[in-house]
Design a protein around this motif. Sequence first.
Motif, short mmCIF file in Angstrom:
data_model
loop_
_atom_site.label_atom_id
_atom_site.label_comp_id
_atom_site.label_asym_id
_atom_site.label_seq_id
_atom_site.Cartn_x
_atom_site.Cartn_y
_atom_site.Cartn_z
N GLY A 49 5.76 20.92 -5.07
CA GLY A 49 7.19 21.21 -5.18
C GLY A 49 7.50 22.68 -5.41
N ARG A 50 6.62 23.36 -6.15
CA ARG A 50 6.85 24.78 -6.43
C ARG A 50 5.54 25.41 -6.86
N GLU A 51 5.56 26.73 -6.99
CA GLU A 51 4.36 27.46 -7.38
C GLU A 51 3.91 27.05 -8.77
N GLY A 52 2.61 27.10 -8.99
CA GLY A 52 2.09 26.78 -10.32
C GLY A 52 0.69 26.23 -10.21
N MET A 53 0.18 25.78 -11.33
CA MET A 53 -1.14 25.15 -11.38
C MET A 53 -0.94 23.64 -11.42
N TYR A 54 -1.77 22.95 -10.67
CA TYR A 54 -1.66 21.50 -10.58
C TYR A 54 -3.00 20.87 -10.88
N ARG A 55 -2.96 19.71 -11.54
CA ARG A 55 -4.17 18.93 -11.78
C ARG A 55 -4.15 17.76 -10.79
N ILE A 56 -5.21 17.65 -10.02
CA ILE A 56 -5.34 16.54 -9.08
C ILE A 56 -6.54 15.74 -9.56
N THR A 57 -6.29 14.54 -10.03
CA THR A 57 -7.35 13.72 -10.61
C THR A 57 -8.01 12.84 -9.55
N TYR A 58 -9.11 12.27 -9.94
CA TYR A 58 -9.82 11.31 -9.10
C TYR A 58 -8.88 10.17 -8.72
N ALA A 59 -8.14 9.68 -9.70
CA ALA A 59 -7.20 8.58 -9.45
C ALA A 59 -6.09 9.00 -8.49
N VAL A 105 -17.17 11.56 -0.32
CA VAL A 105 -17.11 13.02 -0.25
C VAL A 105 -17.83 13.64 -1.43
N ASP A 106 -18.66 14.63 -1.15
CA ASP A 106 -19.34 15.38 -2.20
C ASP A 106 -18.35 16.40 -2.75
N PRO A 107 -17.95 16.30 -4.01
CA PRO A 107 -16.93 17.22 -4.55
C PRO A 107 -17.36 18.68 -4.55
N ARG A 108 -18.66 18.93 -4.47
CA ARG A 108 -19.14 20.32 -4.41
C ARG A 108 -18.83 20.97 -3.07
N ARG A 109 -18.48 20.17 -2.09
CA ARG A 109 -18.20 20.69 -0.74
C ARG A 109 -16.70 20.79 -0.46
N LEU A 110 -15.86 20.44 -1.41
CA LEU A 110 -14.42 20.54 -1.20
C LEU A 110 -13.98 22.00 -1.14
N ILE A 154 -10.22 24.35 -0.76
CA ILE A 154 -8.76 24.31 -0.77
C ILE A 154 -8.26 25.57 -0.07
N PHE A 155 -7.31 25.37 0.84
CA PHE A 155 -6.74 26.47 1.60
C PHE A 155 -5.24 26.54 1.37
N HIS A 156 -4.73 27.75 1.38
CA HIS A 156 -3.29 27.99 1.34
C HIS A 156 -2.97 28.97 2.46
N GLY A 183 -8.20 29.52 -4.81
CA GLY A 183 -9.07 29.25 -5.96
C GLY A 183 -8.73 27.93 -6.63
N TYR A 184 -9.78 27.31 -7.16
CA TYR A 184 -9.58 26.08 -7.92
C TYR A 184 -10.73 25.91 -8.89
N LEU A 185 -10.51 25.08 -9.88
CA LEU A 185 -11.52 24.79 -10.89
C LEU A 185 -11.87 23.32 -10.78
N ARG A 186 -13.15 23.05 -10.56
CA ARG A 186 -13.61 21.67 -10.44
C ARG A 186 -14.20 21.26 -11.77
N SER A 187 -13.81 20.10 -12.25
CA SER A 187 -14.27 19.63 -13.54
C SER A 187 -14.78 18.20 -13.42
#
Length: 85
Positions: free
Chosen positions: A41-51, A63-68, A70-72, A78-82
């Motif tokens: 919806g707008r600029e910012g940081m978003y959390r996208i969960t497994y669910a 899907v291997d999460p290490r191979r994901l 993200i493009f803009h 940039g993203y942080l995988r946890s």
Amino acid sequence: MRSRVVIIALVGMMAVFNSQAQDYGNEWIDYNKQYYKIPVGREGMYRITYADLQSAGFPVNAVDPRRLQIFHRGSGAGYLRSRSG
């Protein structure tokens, strides 16, 4: 009459140069890969969960999460995988 021909010629030349220099912005797409679009919806940081991914139909178990990636707008974003929620 002569000025009309010159104007038409200039407009024609501008159209040719403009069409040759136009960049469509999707040159980075590899059509042999599958992409998913995540609208925000707008600029910012978003959390996208497994669910979240699972409920959107993303094949989370295939899907291997290490191979994901993200493009803009064609550039890597940039993203942080946890592992934890």
